[in-house]
Every structure is written in C-alpha cells, then in structure tokens.
Design an enzyme around this catalytic site. Structure first.
Site, PDB file in Angstrom:
ATOM      1  N   PRO A  65     -34.709  33.127  50.193  1.00 58.45           N
ATOM      2  CG  PRO A  65     -34.105  35.145  49.201  1.00 58.45           C
ATOM      3  CD  PRO A  65     -34.448  33.715  48.875  1.00 58.45           C
ATOM      4  CG  ASN A  66     -34.806  37.311  54.137  1.00 66.83           C
ATOM      5  OD1 ASN A  66     -33.896  37.312  54.976  1.00 66.83           O
ATOM      6  ND2 ASN A  66     -34.719  38.006  53.012  1.00 66.83           N
TER       7      ASN A  66
ATOM      8  NE  ARG B  15     -39.338  38.638  55.527  1.00 66.01           N
ATOM      9  CZ  ARG B  15     -39.413  38.239  54.256  1.00 66.01           C
ATOM     10  NH1 ARG B  15     -39.632  36.964  53.971  1.00 66.01           N
ATOM     11  NH2 ARG B  15     -39.247  39.082  53.278  1.00 66.01           N
TER      12      ARG B  15
ATOM     13  CE1 TYR C 121     -44.189  37.816  52.873  1.00 65.62           C
ATOM     14  CE2 TYR C 121     -42.993  38.917  54.648  1.00 65.62           C
ATOM     15  CZ  TYR C 121     -43.266  38.762  53.301  1.00 65.62           C
ATOM     16  OH  TYR C 121     -42.628  39.548  52.383  1.00 65.62           O
TER      17      TYR C 121
ATOM     18  CG  ASN D 211     -42.110  32.144  48.629  1.00 69.64           C
ATOM     19  OD1 ASN D 211     -41.568  33.090  48.032  1.00 69.64           O
ATOM     20  ND2 ASN D 211     -42.903  32.329  49.664  1.00 69.64           N
TER      21      ASN D 211
ATOM     22  CB  ALA E 268     -36.077  39.429  47.989  1.00 73.91           C
TER      23      ALA E 268
ATOM     24  CD  GLU F 121     -43.552  33.867  40.462  1.00 73.70           C
ATOM     25  OE1 GLU F 121     -43.575  33.673  39.225  1.00 73.70           O
ATOM     26  OE2 GLU F 121     -43.480  35.000  40.956  1.00 73.70           O
TER      27      GLU F 121
ATOM     28  CG  HIS G 277     -44.893  35.414  45.442  1.00 70.13           C
ATOM     29  ND1 HIS G 277     -43.565  35.478  45.797  1.00 70.13           N
ATOM     30  CD2 HIS G 277     -44.935  35.346  44.097  1.00 70.13           C
ATOM     31  CE1 HIS G 277     -42.834  35.450  44.703  1.00 70.13           C
ATOM     32  NE2 HIS G 277     -43.627  35.368  43.653  1.00 70.13           N
TER      33      HIS G 277
ATOM     34  NE  ARG H 145     -45.750  43.015  50.754  1.00 69.83           N
ATOM     35  CZ  ARG H 145     -44.745  42.243  51.169  1.00 69.83           C
ATOM     36  NH1 ARG H 145     -44.672  40.981  50.782  1.00 69.83           N
ATOM     37  NH2 ARG H 145     -43.816  42.741  51.967  1.00 69.83           N
TER      38      ARG H 145
END
Ligand code: DQA
Length: 150
Positions: free
Chosen positions: A10-11, A18, A23, A79, A82, A103, A105, A112
């Site tokens: 998502p996103n 964004r 990012y 990735n 969320a 995985e 990121h 964060r």
C-alpha cells in the site's frame, strides 16, 4: 528464465511524491526499471506488482509459492508498506507458501515511530533489507540470487 517477484504494498504507488525526504524522489516505475535491469544482469526476469489491497498481496504470495515449487521463481522481494506492521494474514501467507521472501523497507523503520518497529513479516522472511533507500531492492535481488546458488 527464472523469475523474481518484486512486490510492493500500500501507498508505494505514490513513490516520488509521498514524503520524498523519507522515501526519496524515485517513482515506482523507476524502482521497477531498476529491478528489471539488475535482475536481468543476474539472469533473472523481474515480475513487478503493486497493490493497495491486502488480499491481493496474499494471492500473489500464494502464486509465487506455486512458481517456486515448480522451480520457476527464486523468491519474492517484498515491501509490504504499512501492512508489515499489521498483517497476520501476510505472515501466514509467507509461511504457508514456503517461498523465500526478502522484506524490504526504503526507510530505516527502526529510526522512526515506534509502531514501525514491529514487523509481522520478519519472523518468516528469508532476509531483511532496511534503510538503504530504493537500492535496498537491488540488494534484496542479489540476496535471493545468492541464496539459490548456495
Ligand atoms: C516502508 C515503511 C513502512 O513503515 C511504511 O508504512 C511504508 C514504507 C518503507 O519502505 O520504508 O509504506 O515500508
């Protein structure tokens, strides 16, 4: 040519616009082109998919499991955005599909907010790449490629 599935959650379709301070400025199309190039260098075909829907991501993990068992797919660079921090369904999908998943990121999630520190995916991931920007996808492809050779 064996495939590697590049899966974005998502996103991540908003990459480039964004929060570029977090990012970076590369778009999802840029990331996918980078992955295709790097995969090809290693004799792999990158199959790139993105969805904002958890169930769709579950379905693609299952498909990757079938492809992996048939010897056609080396694994998944994932990735999950969320959903990393919320999804028992994706944890179970990875475990059930028995496909190697790295995985990824883009940001260092551990620097964060605290809610980003926990991952439901890490315990079932083959490896984890965090905090190297979009270059993390390249590192993950190399990791999967190496894992299939050793
Ligand atoms: C992310 C980190 C997640 O916490 C966040 O929800 C994302 C992107 C990353 O690539 O840094 O959507 O997975």
């Amino acid at each position: 040519m064996p495939t590697v599935l590049i899966l974005n959650g998502p996103n991540l379709n908003l990459l480039g616009t964004r929060r570029p301070e977090v990012y970076g400025s590369a778009t999802l199309a840029d990331v996918e082109a980078l992955c295709r190039e790097e995969a090809e260098r290693l004799g792999l075909e990158a199959v790139c998919r993105q969805s904002n829907h958890e169930g769709q991501l579950v379905d693609w993990i299952h498909e990757a499991g079938v492809e992996h068992r048939a010897g056609r797919c080396v694994g998944v660079v994932f990735n999950a955005g969320a959903y990393t921090h919320t999804s028992v369904a994706l944890h179970d999908a990875i475990e059930g599909a028995e496909v190697p998943v790295v995985e990824v990121h883009i940001s260092n999630v551990h620097r964060r907010e605290e809610f980003r520190h926990h991952s439901y995916l890490s315990p079932v991931a083959r490896g984890i790449v965090v905090g190297f920007g979009v270059y993390g996808y390249v590192l993950a492809i190399h990791g999967l490629h190496q894992a299939t050779r050793s």
